[in-house]
Design a protein around this motif. Structure first.
Motif, short mmCIF file in Angstrom:
data_model
loop_
_atom_site.label_atom_id
_atom_site.label_comp_id
_atom_site.label_asym_id
_atom_site.label_seq_id
_atom_site.Cartn_x
_atom_site.Cartn_y
_atom_site.Cartn_z
N THR A 63 0.83 -1.21 0.00
CA THR A 63 0.00 0.00 0.00
C THR A 63 0.86 1.25 0.00
O THR A 63 0.65 2.17 -0.80
CB THR A 63 -0.93 -0.01 1.23
OG1 THR A 63 -1.76 -1.17 1.20
CG2 THR A 63 -1.80 1.25 1.25
N ILE A 116 -0.69 -1.27 -5.08
CA ILE A 116 -1.94 -2.03 -5.08
C ILE A 116 -2.38 -2.25 -6.53
O ILE A 116 -2.40 -1.31 -7.33
CB ILE A 116 -3.05 -1.27 -4.31
CG1 ILE A 116 -2.72 -1.24 -2.81
CG2 ILE A 116 -4.41 -1.92 -4.53
CD1 ILE A 116 -3.71 -0.45 -1.97
N GLY A 128 -9.22 -4.51 6.06
CA GLY A 128 -8.93 -3.27 5.35
C GLY A 128 -8.12 -3.48 4.09
O GLY A 128 -8.33 -2.82 3.07
N HIS A 129 -7.18 -4.42 4.15
CA HIS A 129 -6.31 -4.68 3.00
C HIS A 129 -7.04 -5.44 1.90
O HIS A 129 -6.72 -5.27 0.72
CB HIS A 129 -5.07 -5.44 3.45
CG HIS A 129 -4.19 -4.66 4.39
ND1 HIS A 129 -3.63 -3.45 4.03
CD2 HIS A 129 -3.79 -4.90 5.67
CE1 HIS A 129 -2.90 -2.99 5.05
NE2 HIS A 129 -3.00 -3.84 6.05
N LYS A 148 -10.28 -4.94 1.35
CA LYS A 148 -11.15 -3.91 0.78
C LYS A 148 -10.37 -2.92 -0.09
O LYS A 148 -10.91 -2.39 -1.07
CB LYS A 148 -11.89 -3.19 1.90
CG LYS A 148 -12.91 -4.08 2.60
CD LYS A 148 -13.55 -3.39 3.78
CE LYS A 148 -14.55 -4.32 4.48
NZ LYS A 148 -15.18 -3.70 5.66
N SER A 149 -9.10 -2.69 0.26
CA SER A 149 -8.29 -1.75 -0.54
C SER A 149 -7.78 -2.40 -1.81
O SER A 149 -7.37 -1.70 -2.75
CB SER A 149 -7.08 -1.28 0.29
OG SER A 149 -6.10 -2.30 0.40
#
Length: 330
Positions: free
Chosen positions: A231, A236, A252-253, A255-256
Motif C-alpha cells: 500500500t 496495489i 482493510g487490506h 477492501k483496498s
C-alpha cells in the motif's frame, strides 16, 4: 480474616475449606504462544478459555515470551515446571531447541503437546497441526496463482528461519509449485514475526524484484506487514499479498485491493482443540500413541499418525465476499 472467622458458622467455614480443596484439584493447562501480543494467539487463547469453561475444573494459563525466540520460550517452560502445571500446550519457536526443557517437564509428570508449530517428537507427546501440511502448502501457492493466469514472479515472506510450521508449509509449497504454469518463486525472506522487520523485508522484495507480482506470507504478522508495504509503495493492483492471516487484521487490506484473498483456519478452534487434547492426555483418558483417537469436543475427533501428529481441519479462504462476516469474530 479474624473478624470473618468470628461471624462464620462452623458449617460455612467447612464449606469454604471444601471449595478450596476442590480448587486445588483443578487441572491447570498452560497455553504457550510464540510471543505475546500476536492476534492469532490471542484468538487461540479465547478458544482455550471456551474449552476450559466447557470442561469445568480447568484453569488456562496463557503465557509466552515477549519475542519469538526459543530462549524466551525456554524461560517460560522452566517457570511452568516450577509452578507444577498439569499440562503444557506450546506453539514452538524452534523444533529442537525446546526439547531439553520440555523433556524435563515430562519427567516431572507434566503432559506436553505442541500445536500450530511443532516440537520434535522426543520433546512432546503429540502435535496438533492446524491443517495438513501438504494442503496448506498447495493453498498458499494456489492463492497467488489464481490471480496470475499468465504466471509471474512471486516471493515468500516467512516468520523465523527455525519456525517449524512455516518451513514445512514452504517445503510443501515448493513441491507443487510446478503444478502452476508460469509461477516463479524468486525469493524467501524472513521477518521473524516482527511487524517492522516484516515490513522492511517486503519493501526489500519489491525493490530487488521489480517484476514481482505476489508476496506469499504464511504468517499472520507478515501478511499484514506486507500488505501495508505494498500500500505504502503505491503498488496495489501490481503486487498481490496473500498467505495466512486473520480476517480482523486483513479486512482493510482486502477492501483496498492489496490482498485479493488469503486463508487461515480458525485460531479460536485451534486453541480450543489444543486444550481438549491436552486435557484428555493429562487426565489419562487416552495415551498419545499411533492410532489413538482423541476427542476434541465440538471439533470432533482426531487420530494420531505414526509420528503422533494429527490435523484439525482444512484451511479456509477469505476474500471480499466473506471478509465482513468473519472480521468481527477473529
Amino acid at each position: 480474616m479474624s473478624i470473618l472467622r468470628k461471624i462464620m458458622t462452623t458449617a460455612a467455614l467447612a464449606s469454604v475449606l471444601g471449595a478450596g480443596a476442590a480448587q486445588a484439584e483443578d487441572m491447570r493447562i498452560a497455553l504457550v504462544a510464540k510471543a505475546l501480543g500476536i492476534g492469532f494467539f490471542e484468538a487461540a487463547n479465547k478458544g482455550a478459555q471456551e474449552a476450559a469453561a466447557e470442561l469445568g475444573g480447568v484453569e488456562i494459563i496463557y503465557t509466552g515470551p515477549t519475542d519469538t525466540t526459543a530462549e524466551g520460550q525456554i524461560e517460560v517452560i522452566n517457570s511452568l515446571i516450577a509452578q507444577r502445571v498439569d499440562a503444557i500446550a506450546i506453539s514452538a519457536n524452534d523444533t529442537d531447541a525446546l526439547v531439553p526443557a520440555l523433556k524435563r517437564a515430562m519427567d516431572r509428570g507434566i503432559t506436553v503437546i505442541s500445536w500450530d508449530s511443532g516440537v520434535a517428537p522426543e520433546g512432546r507427546q503429540m502435535q496438533l497441526n492446524p491443517s495438513s501440511a501438504p494442503l496448506i502448502g498447495n493453498t498458499i501457492i494456489k492463492l497467488a496463482a489464481d490471480h496470475l493466469p499468465e504466471g509471474g514472479d512471486v516471493a515468500v515472506l516467512s516468520a523465523t528461519t527455525t519456525s517449524t510450521n512455516q518451513n514445512t508449509w514452504i517445503e510443501e509449497m515448493n513441491k507443487v509449485k510446478d503444478d502452476y504454469p508460469g509461477i516463479n518463486v524468486v525469493a524467501t525472506v524472513y521477518g521473524d514475526d516482527l511487524a517492522d522487520k516484516s515490513y522492511r523485508e517486503a519493501q526489500g522484495l519489491m525493490q530487488s524484484h521489480p517484476d514481482l507480482k505476489a508476496i506469499i506470507a504464511p504468517t499472520s504478522v507478515g501478511i499484514v506487514a506486507a500488505a501495508q508495504a505494498v500500500t505504502d509503495a503505491g503498488k496495489i493492483g501490481e503486487v498481490n499479498v496473500t498467505g495466512l492471516g486473520l480476517p480482523s487484521e486483513m479486512a482493510g487490506h482486502v477492501k483496498s485491493g492489496a490482498s485479493k484473498s488469503f486463508a487461515i483456519w480458525n485460531p479460536i478452534d485451534l486453541g480450543y482443540s489444543a486444550t481438549m487434547a491436552a486435557y484428555h492426555l493429562a487426565k489419562g483418558d487416552v495415551e498419545a500413541e499411533p492410532g489413538a483417537t482423541i476427542s476434541l469436543g465440538r471439533m470432533g475427533e482426531v487420530t494420531l499418525d505414526d509420528n503422533t501428529e494429527a490435523a484439525m481441519a482444512d484451511p479456509f479462504t477469505y476474500d471480499a465476499s466473506n471478509i465482513d462476516e468473519f472480521s468481527s469474530i477473529f
